[in-house]
Write a protein that holds these residues in place. Sequence first.
Motif, short mmCIF file in Angstrom:
data_model
loop_
_atom_site.label_atom_id
_atom_site.label_comp_id
_atom_site.label_asym_id
_atom_site.label_seq_id
_atom_site.Cartn_x
_atom_site.Cartn_y
_atom_site.Cartn_z
N GLU A 189 4.84 35.34 -3.23
CA GLU A 189 4.26 34.78 -2.01
C GLU A 189 4.15 35.89 -0.97
OE1 GLU A 189 7.22 33.85 -3.20
OE2 GLU A 189 7.03 31.80 -3.94
N ASN A 190 3.07 35.89 -0.21
CA ASN A 190 2.86 36.91 0.81
C ASN A 190 3.61 36.48 2.08
OD1 ASN A 190 2.00 39.08 2.23
ND2 ASN A 190 -0.18 38.69 1.96
N ARG A 191 4.95 36.65 2.03
CA ARG A 191 5.83 36.31 3.15
C ARG A 191 6.80 37.45 3.39
NH1 ARG A 191 9.60 32.36 2.30
NH2 ARG A 191 9.41 32.42 0.06
N ALA A 216 -1.12 44.05 -5.91
CA ALA A 216 -2.47 43.55 -5.59
C ALA A 216 -2.25 42.29 -4.78
CB ALA A 216 -3.25 43.26 -6.87
N ASP A 217 -2.79 42.24 -3.56
CA ASP A 217 -2.49 41.09 -2.73
C ASP A 217 -3.74 40.41 -2.18
OD1 ASP A 217 -3.23 43.06 -0.90
OD2 ASP A 217 -1.89 42.30 0.63
N THR A 218 -3.52 39.18 -1.77
CA THR A 218 -4.50 38.41 -1.03
C THR A 218 -3.76 37.94 0.22
OG1 THR A 218 -3.93 36.28 -2.01
CG2 THR A 218 -5.58 37.61 -3.17
N ARG A 219 -4.39 37.11 0.99
CA ARG A 219 -3.76 36.63 2.21
C ARG A 219 -2.48 35.83 1.94
NH1 ARG A 219 -6.46 33.82 7.36
NH2 ARG A 219 -4.55 32.95 8.17
N GLY A 239 0.59 37.71 -3.79
CA GLY A 239 0.33 38.99 -4.42
C GLY A 239 0.84 38.97 -5.85
N ILE A 240 0.39 39.94 -6.59
CA ILE A 240 0.93 40.16 -7.93
C ILE A 240 1.53 41.56 -7.93
CG2 ILE A 240 0.45 40.39 -10.39
CD1 ILE A 240 -1.82 38.38 -9.99
#
Length: 127
Positions: A11-13, A37-40, A43-44
């Motif tokens: 999670e992008n936190r 590799a992330d999104t808003r 991420g992975i």
Amino acid sequence: MRVNQIAVFLENRKGRLHALLGALSEANVNVESLNIADTRDFGIVRLVTDDNDKAQAALTAAGFTTARGDLVGIEVPDKPGSLTATLGKLSEEGVNLEYVYSYSRSGGKALILFKTDDAERAEALLK
């Protein structure tokens, strides 16, 4: 050569990467390569460690969702154009690369890792 990696859904936190790395540290696992590799929202994290079995067990125990997969590793001269020429062989033969990241550099060479849908064919073409 084949290199096994662990992919972790993250999670992008704030603090999530620190928690992931903390779980590996507590298990005495050394991270040899890491790519995110992330999104808003998520991420992975892709990583190679000195003990992927132990790493995956520690991450799973810490509540992370993980998956394993093989990459192709190639060693190229560490100079401009080497990666272009090497991967150009795969492109000419229609081998798709899903992602690429570097693994290490030493002695005038760079080790590059890449994911493809046809690892056996890629390895054969690069021999």
